[in-house]
Write an enzyme that holds these catalytic residues in place. Structure first.
Site, PDB file in Angstrom:
ATOM      1  CG  ASP A  36      -1.558   0.704   1.031  1.00  0.00           C
ATOM      2  OD1 ASP A  36      -3.021   0.272   1.531  1.00  0.00           O
ATOM      3  OD2 ASP A  36      -2.203   2.473   0.871  1.00  0.00           O
ATOM      4  CG  PHE A 161     -19.832 -11.281  -4.927  1.00  0.00           C
ATOM      5  CD1 PHE A 161     -20.355 -10.067  -4.902  1.00  0.00           C
ATOM      6  CD2 PHE A 161     -19.162 -12.506  -5.584  1.00  0.00           C
ATOM      7  CE1 PHE A 161     -20.863 -10.255  -6.323  1.00  0.00           C
ATOM      8  CE2 PHE A 161     -19.312 -12.049  -6.664  1.00  0.00           C
ATOM      9  CZ  PHE A 161     -20.226 -10.956  -7.573  1.00  0.00           C
ATOM     10  CG  LEU A 162     -15.126  -8.361   1.377  1.00  0.00           C
ATOM     11  CD1 LEU A 162     -15.340  -7.755   3.026  1.00  0.00           C
ATOM     12  CD2 LEU A 162     -13.836  -9.498   2.110  1.00  0.00           C
ATOM     13  CB  ALA A 163     -21.204  -8.834   3.654  1.00  0.00           C
ATOM     14  N   GLY A 272     -25.685   2.616   4.311  1.00  0.00           N
ATOM     15  CA  GLY A 272     -24.704   2.870   4.303  1.00  0.00           C
ATOM     16  C   GLY A 272     -23.319   1.892   3.330  1.00  0.00           C
ATOM     17  CB  CYS A 275     -19.904  -0.960  -1.805  1.00  0.00           C
ATOM     18  SG  CYS A 275     -18.436  -1.601  -1.423  1.00  0.00           S
ATOM     19  CE  LYS A 278     -17.106   1.968  -3.989  1.00  0.00           C
ATOM     20  NZ  LYS A 278     -16.881   0.396  -5.403  1.00  0.00           N
TER      21      LYS A 278
END
Ligand SMILES: NC(=O)c1ccc[n+]([C@@H]2O[C@H](COP(=O)([O-])OP(=O)(O)OC[C@H]3O[C@@H](n4cnc5c(N)ncnc54)[C@H](O)[C@@H]3O)[C@@H](O)[C@H]2O)c1
Length: 458
Positions: A36, A161-163, A272, A275, A278
């Site tokens: 990063d 697809f993780l939450a 909220g 993702c 957006k």
């Protein structure tokens, strides 16, 4: 020790960190490095205090870190030494120029593609993990191959697809893993390499493949469908309040139809997270770009209902608290956008805090994991704001409590004790329908759930 594969991930955020930790944990034969540009974030990933809160994440990171999982700021070395590069950089909504407020801001993505091209000395598979507009893989391939240096790049789409809040469970046992590739021999070969990685712990039938454009689009559509369900039930919650119906009873009756299903039908103060909004706006922008006005308007409605629901919650507070909130202390129970995360991006609580301050209320915020982020989110807001970790202390002297996040702890508090410490008349607005409303009413509170008649003593 030599490893079978060298995997790199660019972007150590909510997606890059947990997904790579899981690959490293499940595949000790692979070396996984996460880089990063933010040195503080990397330092946190290398410490005991990880940059994000996710149940189970600490254990997975600690089991692999230093063995085959590494966090670093060395982007150049990382690119040079890897055969497979996942890209998980942020793709927020654009705030400037054409498409501002709608389209995805692809500057981080574009910069990453250029870095990969610059530092690569050997062939690589590039995996899109970030959520992107359809056809981004094509743009990436064009940037990567423009150097004409004989290096081969195969771009795959592998949306995540993780939450948040259940990321570790979702990564360990996903409903599906989607891999999109070009249908050329090289594209299919690259796809098989990624299938092999996931096959280390995920059953074959859960790993699905598709053409690359379907894969890119599926992620936007999946989020649009999820958010649509929330807006659908939230729109009905407004009607239930007028018609003396109970939205939970309606949701149960509707959800028992197996064609509809019973998940994701909880009415609330609104969705909220970084993702949903957006990605829908991104979808809307794509539809407008392709001149599909009706389709764009349809999906934009999902965001409009969400904005309406958030505002409706505040206006209801104003209305039932005698049309003024000025100088009243109001306690927000929860600031994270959902339970079991410290993430506050696009949290309805940000909107609520700002609106309550506009109404000149004094706002007290409590949350078990998100207070640091709340302070950052509201640092430019002028008004009476305070942050208190203990919910009993936070609500003392307040006229109202508004439940913004469905943290399990809020259902188990001693509300008799809380009632005694509050200003009277005392109100509770349950923006998540997690409390025992009858019991609160008996204690003395005036109770306003979502999508059900309010319980008042006057
Ligand atoms: N958060 C979620 O639940 C979720 C779920 C599925 C998909 N996604 C998608 O995944 C992507 C990442 O989301 P996130 O929540 O992890 O974002 P995030 O902001 O938490 O993390 C992104 C990271 O990328 C880093 N970065 C940006 N440019 C870089 C560069 N050139 N080189 C190295 N690092 C760079 C940033 O410093 C940041 O740490 C987005 O496209 C998002 O839509 C997110």
């Amino acid at each position: 020790m030599s490893f079978e594969k060298n995997i790199l991930c660019i972007g150590a955020g909510y997606v890059g960190g947990p997904t790579m930790a899981m690959i490293a944990y499940k595949c000790p034969r692979y070396r996984v490095t996460v880089v990063d540009i933010d040195p503080e974030r990397i330092a946190q990933w290398n410490s005991d205090d990880l940059p994000i809160y996710e149940p189970g994440l600490d254990e997975v990171v600690k089991a692999a870190r230093g063995k085959n999982l590494f966090f670093s700021t060395e982007v150049e070395t990382g690119i040079r030494e890897s055969e497979i590069i996942f890209v998980s950089v942020n793709t927020p909504t654009k705030t400037f120029g054409a498409g501002a407020g709608m389209a995805a801001d692809l500057q981080y993505w574009d910069k990453t593609a250029r870095q990969i091209r610059k530092y690569s000395k050997s062939n690589k598979i590039i995996v899109e993990k970030s959520t992107l507009p359809v056809k981004t893989a094509q743009a990436m391939e064009r940037i990567l191959t423009s150097a004409d240096n004989g290096i081969r790049f195969d771009v795959l789409s592998n949306p995540e697809f993780l939450a948040e809040g259940t990321a570790i469970r979702d990564l360990e046992d996903p409903d599906r893993v989607l891999i999109g590739s070009t249908q050329t021999p090289n594209g299919l070969k690259a796809r098989d390499v990624l299938v092999e990685i996931y096959s280390n712990w995920i059953r074959g039938e859960r790993i699905i493949t598709s053409n690359i454009w379907s894969s890119e689009l599926s992620k936007l559509v999946a989020n649009a469908f999820l958010a649509q369900r929330i807006s659908s039930i939230n729109s009905i919650s407004a009607l239930c309040e007028k018609a003396d119906a109970d939205v939970e009873e309606v949701a149960r009756a509707v959800g028992m139809d197996s064609r509809v299903g019973n998940k994701f039908l909880n009415a609330s103060v609104g969705f909220g997270g970084s993702c949903f909004k957006k990605d829908i706006l991104n979808l809307v922008y794509l539809c407008r770009y392709y001149d599909l006005k009706e389709v764009a308007d349809y999906w934009e409605g999902v965001v409009r209902i969400n904005d309406y629901q958030k505002e409706r919650f505040i206006l209801n507070m104003l209305n039932v608290m005698f049309n003024t909130l000025a100088n009243k202390r109001i306690c927000l129970f929860g600031f994270a956008f959902k339970a079991d995360t410290g993430d506050t991006r696009e949290s309805p609580a940000i909107f609520a805090a700002k609106r309550l301050i506009e109404e000149r209320a004094s706002v007290v915020i409590t949350d078990p994991k998100a207070l640091k982020n709340a302070m950052k989110d509201l640092r430019d807001v002028a008004g009476e704001l305070s942050y208190v970790e203990d919910p009993y202390e936070a609500s003392a002297g307040c006229s109202a409590i508004a439940v913004m996040t469905e943290w399990a702890i809020y259902a188990d508090l001693d509300y008799k004790k809380i009632y005694r410490s509050m200003a009277k008349p005392a109100f509770i607005f349950d923006g998540r329908n997690i409390l025992d409303h009858e019991k609160l009413f008996e204690i003395g509170f005036n109770v306003f759930p979502i999508g059900k008649p309010g319980l008042t003593h006057f």
